[in-house]
Design an enzyme around this catalytic site. Structure first.
Site, PDB file in Angstrom:
ATOM      1  N   ASP A  63       0.881  -1.163   0.000  1.00 44.45           N
ATOM      2  CA  ASP A  63       0.000   0.000   0.000  1.00 44.45           C
ATOM      3  C   ASP A  63       0.924   1.219   0.000  1.00 44.45           C
ATOM      4  OD1 ASP A  63      -1.564   2.175   0.688  1.00 44.45           O
ATOM      5  OD2 ASP A  63      -2.584   1.163   2.343  1.00 44.45           O
TER       6      ASP A  63
ATOM      7  N   ASP B 222      -5.770   7.160  -5.354  1.00 44.18           N
ATOM      8  CA  ASP B 222      -6.043   8.572  -5.051  1.00 44.18           C
ATOM      9  C   ASP B 222      -6.838   8.689  -3.738  1.00 44.18           C
ATOM     10  OD1 ASP B 222      -6.224  11.318  -5.426  1.00 44.18           O
ATOM     11  OD2 ASP B 222      -7.720  11.210  -7.021  1.00 44.18           O
TER      12      ASP B 222
END
Ligand code: APR
Length: 165
Positions: free
Chosen positions: A8, A32
């Site tokens: 991540d 995003d």
């Protein structure tokens, strides 16, 4: 050095992470959304002041609550079949992100997500070749360039694109 990670991107302790944004720079889904959630609301306030950001361009903001000191927001192309300069626009998104990082002056480590390969539908293998080409061109100017995949398939495509010279 180019490193391929499955991670991540919001957890990476690097000088800058790159965001696969849209032109409005106000946040969205995918990477995003994850970046905006982790950075906190000040990120959107800073980013929208720099909007609109056209496809193939990049802008920089602080990282706020992220471990990364900066976020470089770039806008990749929406894939519509390949006849609208999508590969060149994706290459420009990488090139302009590197240019913004170099101009900042204190960015030695940088991580990229697989720009355009989610919601924007860019074919993953071609995107991996374009990403690796750009990363190779800038390898010498950075201490670490991280190709941050979110799934094992993308990481495998990066590995073969990096091996194919
Ligand atoms: N860390 C790393 N990679 C991630 C993460 C994460 N936390 N979350 C998603 N990804 C990966 C996806 O698996 C995909 O391979 O990022 C890649 C890019 O996917 P998207 O986030 O969908 O980005 P993109 O295809 O460029 O589309 C941009 O989506 O929501 C938006 O606002 C954004 O409108 C813009 C559009």
């Amino acid at each position: 050095m180019i490193e391929i990670l499955v991670a991540d991107i919001t957890t990476l302790h690097v000088d800058a992470i790159v965001n696969a944004a849209n032109s409005a720079l106000a946040g969205g889904s995918g990477v995003d959304g994850a970046i905006h959630r982790a950075a906190g609301p000040l990120l959107a306030r800073a980013a929208v002041r720099l909007a609109p950001c056209p496809p193939g361009e990049a802008v920089i903001t602080p990282g706020f609550d992220l471990p990364a000191r900066y976020v470089i927001h770039t806008v990749g192309p929406v894939w519509t079949g390949g006849s609208r300069d999508e590969p060149a626009i994706l290459e420009s998104a990488y090139e302009r992100s590197f240019a913004v990082a170099l101009a900042q002056g204190d960015i030695r480590t940088i991580a990229f997500p697989a720009i355009s390969t989610g919601v924007y539908g860019f074919p993953k293998a071609l995107a991996a070749r374009i990403a690796m080409g750009a990363m190779r061109r800038h390898d010498a100017a950075f201490q670490r360039i991280i190709a941050c995949a979110f799934d094992a398939r993308t990481a495998a495509l990066y590995t073969s694109a990096l091996a194919a010279r």
